[in-house]
Design a protein around this motif. Structure first.
Motif, PDB file in Angstrom:
ATOM      1  N   ARG A  98      -6.592  -3.771   1.733  1.00 29.34           N
ATOM      2  CA  ARG A  98      -6.346  -2.409   2.209  1.00 29.34           C
ATOM      3  C   ARG A  98      -6.674  -1.411   1.095  1.00 29.34           C
ATOM      4  N   ARG A  99      -7.073  -0.249   1.490  1.00 33.28           N
ATOM      5  CA  ARG A  99      -7.465   0.806   0.553  1.00 33.28           C
ATOM      6  C   ARG A  99      -6.230   1.548   0.048  1.00 33.28           C
ATOM      7  N   ILE A 100      -6.188   1.819  -1.252  1.00 35.55           N
ATOM      8  CA  ILE A 100      -5.142   2.646  -1.852  1.00 35.55           C
ATOM      9  C   ILE A 100      -5.731   4.037  -2.069  1.00 35.55           C
ATOM     10  N   THR A 101      -5.029   5.043  -1.576  1.00 40.23           N
ATOM     11  CA  THR A 101      -5.490   6.427  -1.673  1.00 40.23           C
ATOM     12  C   THR A 101      -4.485   7.236  -2.478  1.00 40.23           C
ATOM     13  N   ASP A 102      -4.987   8.083  -3.396  1.00 38.83           N
ATOM     14  CA  ASP A 102      -4.069   8.908  -4.201  1.00 38.83           C
ATOM     15  C   ASP A 102      -3.630  10.132  -3.416  1.00 38.83           C
ATOM     16  N   GLN A 128       0.831  -1.202   0.000  1.00 36.67           N
ATOM     17  CA  GLN A 128       0.000   0.000   0.000  1.00 36.67           C
ATOM     18  C   GLN A 128       0.870   1.259   0.000  1.00 36.67           C
ATOM     19  N   HIS A 129       1.896   1.245   0.815  1.00 37.26           N
ATOM     20  CA  HIS A 129       2.784   2.404   0.900  1.00 37.26           C
ATOM     21  C   HIS A 129       3.512   2.638  -0.428  1.00 37.26           C
ATOM     22  N   GLN A 133       2.925   5.923  -3.043  1.00 37.68           N
ATOM     23  CA  GLN A 133       4.028   6.837  -3.335  1.00 37.68           C
ATOM     24  C   GLN A 133       4.052   7.221  -4.810  1.00 37.68           C
ATOM     25  N   GLY A 134       3.389   6.406  -5.664  1.00 29.57           N
ATOM     26  CA  GLY A 134       3.336   6.712  -7.077  1.00 29.57           C
ATOM     27  C   GLY A 134       4.667   6.569  -7.778  1.00 29.57           C
ATOM     28  N   ASN A 135       5.502   5.594  -7.366  1.00 36.31           N
ATOM     29  CA  ASN A 135       6.815   5.436  -7.989  1.00 36.31           C
ATOM     30  C   ASN A 135       6.696   4.647  -9.283  1.00 36.31           C
ATOM     31  N   GLU A 136       7.818   4.240  -9.804  1.00 37.23           N
ATOM     32  CA  GLU A 136       7.860   3.584 -11.107  1.00 37.23           C
ATOM     33  C   GLU A 136       7.157   2.234 -11.107  1.00 37.23           C
ATOM     34  N   VAL A 160      -5.470  -3.093  -2.645  1.00 36.91           N
ATOM     35  CA  VAL A 160      -4.458  -4.140  -2.657  1.00 36.91           C
ATOM     36  C   VAL A 160      -5.013  -5.290  -1.814  1.00 36.91           C
ATOM     37  N   LEU A 161      -4.978  -6.495  -2.392  1.00 37.25           N
ATOM     38  CA  LEU A 161      -5.697  -7.639  -1.810  1.00 37.25           C
ATOM     39  C   LEU A 161      -4.761  -8.826  -1.634  1.00 37.25           C
ATOM     40  N   ALA A 162      -4.925  -9.520  -0.510  1.00 45.13           N
ATOM     41  CA  ALA A 162      -4.273 -10.819  -0.281  1.00 45.13           C
ATOM     42  C   ALA A 162      -5.370 -11.848  -0.066  1.00 45.13           C
ATOM     43  N   THR A 163      -5.257 -12.986  -0.739  1.00 48.09           N
ATOM     44  CA  THR A 163      -6.224 -14.071  -0.553  1.00 48.09           C
ATOM     45  C   THR A 163      -5.571 -15.150   0.300  1.00 48.09           C
ATOM     46  N   VAL A 164      -6.066 -15.288   1.528  1.00 48.91           N
ATOM     47  CA  VAL A 164      -5.521 -16.267   2.465  1.00 48.91           C
ATOM     48  C   VAL A 164      -6.169 -17.621   2.198  1.00 48.91           C
TER      49      VAL A 164
END
Length: 514
Positions: free
Chosen positions: A174-178, A81-82, A86-89, A187-191
Motif C-alpha cells: 500500500r502507498r504511504i502518503t504524507d 498505513q494509517h 498520522q506521523g506519530n511517534e 508498506v509491504l507484506a510478503t505472502v
C-alpha cells in the motif's frame, strides 16, 4: 395325406423355428450391446457432470480461501498505513515500529515479513529479526507502481524471490502518503507462496491435477504442482479461460488443454471481485474417466462373454429345439437378476440413480395429474472426504451403509423412495408431501443419523452428520416442472445448507418452474 402331414411343410416349419430362434438371439445380442453402450455412455455423462459440480464447488471454496487470506493481510496493511500517515511517534522510533510489525506478522500465518520503505526505497523497518539485505527496493515493481500512482487500493505484484529470505513470495503493498498528499513510501507484506502450496497439497486431484492462483491477466502467482519455471517465463495469457471464459462469466467450468503442459483437463475457474485474483482447479480428463474406462472395459468383456455363451446356447437350441423352454426360463431368470442389480445400489441397498430418475419422473407426472404436492430431499454426508481420508474407505463404506439404514428407518410411508444419488449424496422422493411434511421427514432423518453416534474427528461436529436441501413442487402454482429442474432446486437448497455451515436443513421458498 393332409397338407400338414406332408414332408415339405414340416421342413418349412423347422426352418421357420430356427429362423425365429436366430432372430431372437440376434435381438438379444443387439439389445445387450445397445443397453451396455447406453449405460456406459450415461455413466460417463453422470461422471463428468458430477465432476464438474465438484470441481466448481472446490474452485469457489479455494477462491474464498484466497480472498480471506489476502483480506487479512490487507487489513493489517491498512492499519499500518494509517498509523504511518498520522506521523506519530512510531515513525520516529524504529524499535517501536519493529515491534509493531512483529506483532502484526505473528498474527498472520500467511505472511513471511512486513516492511516499511521511505520515498527513496530505503528500508525503515521490518518484522524480520535479521535479514541479509538492507539495500534499496526502489527497483521493485510494487515500489515503482506506488511512486507513479495515487490509488488507495492495495497492489498485488507478481511472485518474486525475496531478497531477505530467498523464498518465493507474493508482495502485497500500500502507498504511504504524507500530509501534503505526496508519496512518502510503501508498506509491504510478503505472502509466503508455501502457505498456499501447503494448503493445496492436502487436496486430492490425481497425478495430473493442478491448482492455480493467478492474476486475471494470466500472471501465475502460485501453482500446485510447483516448479520454478512455472513462475519464470510462464504466462496464461493465451489460455481459453483468460481470453474467452472470463469475459463470459466470472465463474464457470470448461474443458481445455493446459497452456503449460498440454494436458486436457476439466477447469473450474473463479475470479475474485475484491482483489485482482483468479483461482483455477484442474483435473485431468483422462484420470477423471479412468474408473469409468475400467468399468466400461470390464462391462464390455462381460457382455462379450455373455454373447459367446448365448451363441453356444443358440447352436444347441437349433439342434435341440425340444429344450427351448428350459433355455428360455434360464434367460428370463438371468434377465430378472440383471434387472434387480440395475435397480438397486450394491453397497447401501437403496435404489440406485437409474431407478431414482425413473421414479422421480413417474411421481412428477402423477403429481401433475392429481394436483398433489411432490417433495424432494437431497442429502449429503458432511465432510465425508475427510472421513474417508482419516478412517479409510472400508470404514467409509460402513458409514454409508449405516446412514442408508437410518435413512430408510426414517421414512414413514411405503410410497416414499430413498436412493443413493451418487457418492455420499442421497435423495428422498416424498409423494403427496408438502414443504412442512418434507421438513419433518428431513429433521427425522437428520436425528436418526445423529443417533448413530458415528465418530468423525475430521468434522467440527465430532460425529457423522448430514446437510439437506428440500424443494416442494406445487402443481398449478409452480407451472410445469421437469425432473432436472426439481433436482436443481433441491441441490441449490443443499448447497445453501453446506455453504451456511453444514449439519442443517434448508427448504427453498422459490418455485423454480420451467
Amino acid at each position: 395325406m393332409s397338407f400338414l402331414d406332408s414332408p415339405v411343410p414340416s421342413a418349412l416349419r423347422r426352418l421357420s423355428l430356427e429362423t425365429l430362434t436366430m432372430a431372437l438371439l440376434s435381438l438379444v445380442f443387439v439389445s445387450l450391446v445397445g443397453f451396455d453402450f447406453w449405460q456406459s455412455w450415461h455413466a460417463r455423462n453422470v461422471q463428468l457432470h458430477q465432476s464438474e459440480s465438484t470441481t466448481l464447488n472446490l474452485t469457489r471454496a479455494l477462491a474464498q480461501h484466497a480472498e480471506d487470506s489476502f483480506e487479512e493481510v490487507d487489513v493489517a496493511l491498512m492499519s499500518l498505513q494509517h498509523l504511518l500517515e498520522q506521523g506519530n511517534e512510531l515513525d520516529l522510533k524504529p524499535e517501536a515500529l519493529h515491534g509493531l510489525l512483529q506483532k502484526y506478522a505473528r498474527s498472520l500465518e500467511q505472511v513471511e515479513g512486513l516492511f516499511v520503505f521511505d520515498e527513496q526505497g530505503n528500508w525503515k523497518a521490518t518484522s524480520l529479526q535479521d535479514t541479509p539485505w538492507k539495500g534499496q527496493n526502489s527497483d521493485r515493481g510494487y515500489f515503482r507502481f506506488h511512486n507513479r500512482n495515487t490509488t488507495e487500493d492495495p497492489f498485488i505484484s507478481r511472485a518474486i524471490h525475496s531478497r531477505s529470505t530467498g523464498n518465493w513470495i507474493i508482495p502485497v503493498s500500500r502507498r504511504i502518503t504524507d500530509s501534503q498528499g505526496q508519496f512518502a513510501g510503501v508498506v509491504l507484506a510478503t505472502v509466503k507462496m508455501d502457505y498456499f502450496l501447503n494448503f493445496y497439497r492436502h487436496i486430492e486431484l490425481g497425478p495430473s491435477g493442478a491448482i492455480v492462483l493467478a492474476m486475471p491477466d494470466g500472471t501465475i502467482l502460485s501453482r500446485r504442482p510447483f516448479k520454478d519455471e512455472y513462475l519464470v517465463g510462464k504466462h496464461l495469457a493465451q489460455s481459453y479461460v483468460i481470453t474467452t471464459a472470463l469475459a463470459q462469466a466470472p465463474s464457470g467450468i470448461v474443458t481445455i488443454k493446459a497452456v503449460i503442459d498440454g494436458v486436457e483437463r476439466l477447469y473450474g475457474y473463479q475470479r475474485i471481485d475484491k482483489y485482482p485474483l483468479l483461482v483455477m482447479v484442474a483435473i485431468s480428463k483422462k484420470e477423471l474417466l479412468s474408473d469409468w474406462t475400467g468399468d466400461t472395459q470390464r462391462s464390455a468383456f462381460i457382455v462379450a462373454s455373455i454373447i459367446i455363451v448365448m451363441s453356444l446356447f443358440g447352436l444347441v437350441l437349433m439342434r435341440q429345439i425340444g429344450h427351448a423352454n428350459t433355455v428360455k426360463a434360464e434367460l428370463l431368470e438371468a434377465h430378472r437378476a440383471l434387472e434387480q442389480q440395475a435397480l438397486s445400489d450394491g453397497l447401501t441397498g437403496l435404489a440406485n440413480r437409474r431407478y431414482f430418475d425413473t421414479a422421480l419422473q413417474q411421481e412428477l407426472k402423477r403429481a401433475e395429474r392429481s394436483g398433489q404436492p411432490l417433495s424432494l430431499i437431497m442429502l449429503d454426508i458432511d465432510f465425508f472426504k475427510g472421513y474417508n481420508d482419516r478412517y479409510g474407505h472400508p470404514a467409509g463404506d460402513y458409514c454409508l451403509k449405516q446412514v442408508a439404514q437410518a435413512l430408510k428407518r426414517s421414512l414413514p410411508r411405503s410410497g416414499d423412495l430413498a436412493a443413493r444419488y451418487g457418492g455420499e449424496e442421497m435423495a428422498v422422493i416424498l409423494p403427496a408431501s408438502d414443504r412442512q411434511g418434507a421438513w419433518v421427514v428431513a429433521k427425522r432423518i437428520q436425528d436418526q443419523i445423529r443417533n448413530l453416534r458415528l465418530e468423525h474427528h475430521s468434522s467440527p461436529f465430532g460425529m457423522v452428520t448430514v446437510s439437506g436441501g428440500i424443494h416442494t413442487y406445487l402443481p398449478g402454482e409452480d407451472g410445469v416442472l421437469t425432473t432436472q429442474a426439481l433436482i436443481e432446486q433441491a441441490d441449490r437448497a443443499l448447497y445453501e445448507a453446506k455453504h451456511n455451515g453444514r449439519n442443517r436443513i434448508v427448504a427453498r421458498e422459490d418455485s423454480g418452474h420451467t
